[in-house]
Design a protein around this motif. Structure first.
Motif, PDB file in Angstrom:
ATOM      1  N   VAL A 121       0.843  -1.201   0.000  1.00 14.89           N
ATOM      2  CA  VAL A 121       0.000   0.000   0.000  1.00 14.89           C
ATOM      3  C   VAL A 121       0.877   1.250   0.000  1.00 14.89           C
ATOM      4  O   VAL A 121       0.681   2.179  -0.797  1.00 14.89           O
ATOM      5  N   ARG A 122       1.867   1.274   0.888  1.00 13.30           N
ATOM      6  CA  ARG A 122       2.790   2.412   0.958  1.00 13.30           C
ATOM      7  C   ARG A 122       3.524   2.596  -0.367  1.00 13.30           C
ATOM      8  O   ARG A 122       3.701   3.731  -0.841  1.00 13.30           O
ATOM      9  N   ASP A 123       3.940   1.494  -0.978  1.00 18.02           N
ATOM     10  CA  ASP A 123       4.681   1.579  -2.233  1.00 18.02           C
ATOM     11  C   ASP A 123       3.809   2.119  -3.361  1.00 18.02           C
ATOM     12  O   ASP A 123       4.290   2.874  -4.218  1.00 18.02           O
ATOM     13  N   ALA A 124       2.524   1.747  -3.385  1.00 20.84           N
ATOM     14  CA  ALA A 124       1.614   2.272  -4.411  1.00 20.84           C
ATOM     15  C   ALA A 124       1.476   3.787  -4.279  1.00 20.84           C
ATOM     16  O   ALA A 124       1.500   4.520  -5.273  1.00 20.84           O
ATOM     17  N   LEU A 125       1.350   4.270  -3.048  1.00 17.36           N
ATOM     18  CA  LEU A 125       1.242   5.711  -2.817  1.00 17.36           C
ATOM     19  C   LEU A 125       2.545   6.424  -3.198  1.00 17.36           C
ATOM     20  O   LEU A 125       2.525   7.469  -3.850  1.00 17.36           O
ATOM     21  N   ALA A 126       3.672   5.836  -2.806  1.00 18.25           N
ATOM     22  CA  ALA A 126       4.967   6.446  -3.105  1.00 18.25           C
ATOM     23  C   ALA A 126       5.213   6.531  -4.609  1.00 18.25           C
ATOM     24  O   ALA A 126       5.865   7.470  -5.086  1.00 18.25           O
ATOM     25  N   ALA A 127       4.661   5.572  -5.350  1.00 24.87           N
ATOM     26  CA  ALA A 127       4.838   5.556  -6.805  1.00 24.87           C
ATOM     27  C   ALA A 127       3.880   6.508  -7.515  1.00 24.87           C
ATOM     28  O   ALA A 127       3.975   6.687  -8.734  1.00 24.87           O
ATOM     29  N   GLY A 128       2.943   7.090  -6.762  1.00 26.64           N
ATOM     30  CA  GLY A 128       1.965   7.977  -7.383  1.00 26.64           C
ATOM     31  C   GLY A 128       0.950   7.249  -8.234  1.00 26.64           C
ATOM     32  O   GLY A 128       0.367   7.824  -9.172  1.00 26.64           O
ATOM     33  N   ALA A 129       0.710   5.977  -7.931  1.00 25.72           N
ATOM     34  CA  ALA A 129      -0.234   5.172  -8.716  1.00 25.72           C
ATOM     35  C   ALA A 129      -1.651   5.724  -8.590  1.00 25.72           C
ATOM     36  O   ALA A 129      -2.053   6.194  -7.527  1.00 25.72           O
ATOM     37  N   SER A 130      -2.409   5.648  -9.671  1.00 26.21           N
ATOM     38  CA  SER A 130      -3.807   6.094  -9.635  1.00 26.21           C
ATOM     39  C   SER A 130      -4.729   4.973  -9.192  1.00 26.21           C
ATOM     40  O   SER A 130      -5.885   5.211  -8.849  1.00 26.21           O
ATOM     41  N   GLU A 131      -4.210   3.754  -9.226  1.00 30.48           N
ATOM     42  CA  GLU A 131      -4.979   2.613  -8.739  1.00 30.48           C
ATOM     43  C   GLU A 131      -4.026   1.527  -8.268  1.00 30.48           C
ATOM     44  O   GLU A 131      -2.885   1.450  -8.699  1.00 30.48           O
ATOM     45  N   THR A 132      -4.513   0.726  -7.369  1.00 30.88           N
ATOM     46  CA  THR A 132      -3.785  -0.437  -6.883  1.00 30.88           C
ATOM     47  C   THR A 132      -4.795  -1.571  -6.840  1.00 30.88           C
ATOM     48  O   THR A 132      -5.565  -1.728  -7.768  1.00 30.88           O
ATOM     49  N   GLY A 133      -4.839  -2.368  -5.778  1.00 35.33           N
ATOM     50  CA  GLY A 133      -5.833  -3.430  -5.763  1.00 35.33           C
ATOM     51  C   GLY A 133      -5.591  -4.439  -4.670  1.00 35.33           C
ATOM     52  O   GLY A 133      -4.915  -4.161  -3.674  1.00 35.33           O
ATOM     53  N   ALA A 134      -6.168  -5.601  -4.871  1.00 40.87           N
ATOM     54  CA  ALA A 134      -6.021  -6.721  -3.945  1.00 40.87           C
ATOM     55  C   ALA A 134      -5.877  -7.983  -4.773  1.00 40.87           C
ATOM     56  O   ALA A 134      -6.474  -8.102  -5.851  1.00 40.87           O
ATOM     57  N   SER A 135      -5.096  -8.926  -4.261  1.00 45.81           N
ATOM     58  CA  SER A 135      -4.848 -10.181  -4.976  1.00 45.81           C
ATOM     59  C   SER A 135      -4.879 -11.358  -4.015  1.00 45.81           C
ATOM     60  O   SER A 135      -4.547 -11.205  -2.836  1.00 45.81           O
ATOM     61  N   VAL A 136      -5.247 -12.521  -4.538  1.00 43.45           N
ATOM     62  CA  VAL A 136      -5.094 -13.793  -3.829  1.00 43.45           C
ATOM     63  C   VAL A 136      -4.230 -14.668  -4.719  1.00 43.45           C
ATOM     64  O   VAL A 136      -4.521 -14.816  -5.914  1.00 43.45           O
ATOM     65  N   ILE A 137      -3.167 -15.206  -4.136  1.00 39.98           N
ATOM     66  CA  ILE A 137      -2.196 -15.963  -4.928  1.00 39.98           C
ATOM     67  C   ILE A 137      -1.863 -17.296  -4.269  1.00 39.98           C
ATOM     68  O   ILE A 137      -2.089 -17.487  -3.081  1.00 39.98           O
ATOM     69  N   VAL A 138      -1.304 -18.195  -5.078  1.00 33.26           N
ATOM     70  CA  VAL A 138      -0.665 -19.397  -4.557  1.00 33.26           C
ATOM     71  C   VAL A 138       0.726 -18.985  -4.104  1.00 33.26           C
ATOM     72  O   VAL A 138       1.433 -18.256  -4.811  1.00 33.26           O
ATOM     73  N   VAL A 139       1.124 -19.418  -2.924  1.00 30.79           N
ATOM     74  CA  VAL A 139       2.444 -19.071  -2.411  1.00 30.79           C
ATOM     75  C   VAL A 139       3.503 -19.911  -3.111  1.00 30.79           C
ATOM     76  O   VAL A 139       3.349 -21.130  -3.274  1.00 30.79           O
ATOM     77  N   ASP A 140       4.577 -19.240  -3.534  1.00 32.62           N
ATOM     78  CA  ASP A 140       5.751 -19.939  -4.057  1.00 32.62           C
ATOM     79  C   ASP A 140       6.974 -19.458  -3.274  1.00 32.62           C
ATOM     80  O   ASP A 140       6.821 -18.824  -2.231  1.00 32.62           O
ATOM     81  N   ASP A 141       8.161 -19.731  -3.773  1.00 32.32           N
ATOM     82  CA  ASP A 141       9.376 -19.374  -3.038  1.00 32.32           C
ATOM     83  C   ASP A 141       9.757 -17.904  -3.172  1.00 32.32           C
ATOM     84  O   ASP A 141      10.684 -17.442  -2.506  1.00 32.32           O
ATOM     85  N   GLY A 142       9.065 -17.170  -4.026  1.00 32.59           N
ATOM     86  CA  GLY A 142       9.361 -15.750  -4.179  1.00 32.59           C
ATOM     87  C   GLY A 142       8.559 -14.912  -3.194  1.00 32.59           C
ATOM     88  O   GLY A 142       7.875 -15.424  -2.313  1.00 32.59           O
ATOM     89  N   VAL A 143       8.648 -13.596  -3.375  1.00 28.69           N
ATOM     90  CA  VAL A 143       7.876 -12.668  -2.554  1.00 28.69           C
ATOM     91  C   VAL A 143       6.691 -12.185  -3.392  1.00 28.69           C
ATOM     92  O   VAL A 143       6.855 -11.363  -4.295  1.00 28.69           O
ATOM     93  N   ASP A 144       5.527 -12.760  -3.114  1.00 31.58           N
ATOM     94  CA  ASP A 144       4.292 -12.404  -3.829  1.00 31.58           C
ATOM     95  C   ASP A 144       4.409 -12.628  -5.332  1.00 31.58           C
ATOM     96  O   ASP A 144       3.926 -11.829  -6.139  1.00 31.58           O
ATOM     97  N   THR A 145       5.041 -13.742  -5.720  1.00 30.38           N
ATOM     98  CA  THR A 145       5.260 -14.035  -7.135  1.00 30.38           C
ATOM     99  C   THR A 145       4.485 -15.260  -7.624  1.00 30.38           C
ATOM    100  O   THR A 145       4.606 -15.635  -8.787  1.00 30.38           O
ATOM    101  N   GLY A 146       3.696 -15.890  -6.761  1.00 31.98           N
ATOM    102  CA  GLY A 146       2.994 -17.110  -7.150  1.00 31.98           C
ATOM    103  C   GLY A 146       1.839 -16.856  -8.105  1.00 31.98           C
ATOM    104  O   GLY A 146       1.448 -15.708  -8.352  1.00 31.98           O
TER     105      GLY A 146
END
Length: 196
Positions: A121-146
């Motif tokens: 959330v903080r990163d979306a604001l810092a980037a000046g994004a006009s929209e962000t969102g919510a996701s549900v993912i399968v967990v893999d060995d990365g950081v939010d990359t599943g």
């Protein structure tokens, strides 16, 4: 009936919504256990709903792998069909991911692959994004990359703070999580639950 174990670190607000949904007789899943990596406030929700809890304190282990091995052992006691990370603020070791994926899912307060990590959330604001969102993912060995199971856009409004934006994302995140669990339970969403 799909059985679910939930892992938390904090207040368990998403957990609370899931427990309320699972209380309904027409919801095709039930929570069998709630675990945490610390004495989390959210464990009180599980206790209120008479759901067994367990705590595997991270700081009591010398390595993340040792902590993960104990967490895996605790999960295996309950043999859940699905493990939900609901605000667990800790990366799982690869051995734990390998043991449970793809039956291991997580929510994230961003429209992945945009803004992964602990401060979406903080990163979306810092980037000046006009929209962000919510996701549900399968967990893999990365950081939010599943693999992404569900996601939805949320507008960033003028004057939004991290708090106000996150407050608008949370209901979307919860609705997506409940829907994904329902679809997995009914077979509409196939995660091909391999037993290990």
């Amino acid at each position: 009936m799909l059985t679910v174990a939930v892992l938390i670190s904090g207040t368990g607000s998403n957990l609370r919504v899931l427990l309320e949904a699972a209380r309904s007789t027409d919801f095709p899943a039930r929570v069998v256990a709630v675990g945490a990596d610390r004495e989390a406030e959210g464990l009180a929700h599980a206790e209120e709903f008479a759901i067994p809890t367990f705590v595997v304190p991270y700081e009591r282990f010398d390595t993340r792998e040792q902590w993960g091995a104990e967490l895996d052992e605790q999960l295996r006691v309950w043999q859940p069909d699905l493990v939900v990370l609901s605000g667990l603020m800790r990366l799982l070791p690869p051995d734990v991911v390998a043991a449970w994926a793809p039956r291991l899912i997580n929510t994230h307060p961003a429209y992945l692959p945009e803004f992964p990590g602990a401060h979406g959330v903080r990163d979306a604001l810092a980037a000046g994004a006009s929209e962000t969102g919510a996701s549900v993912i399968v967990v893999d060995d990365g950081v939010d990359t599943g693999p992404i199971l569900a996601q939805e856009r949320v507008a960033v409004l003028p004057g939004d703070t991290e708090h106000t934006l996150h407050d608008r994302i949370k209901p979307v995140e919860r609705r997506l999580l409940i829907d994904v669990i329902r679809r997995v339970a009914t077979g509409e969403l196939d995660l091909s639950f391999p037993r290990t």
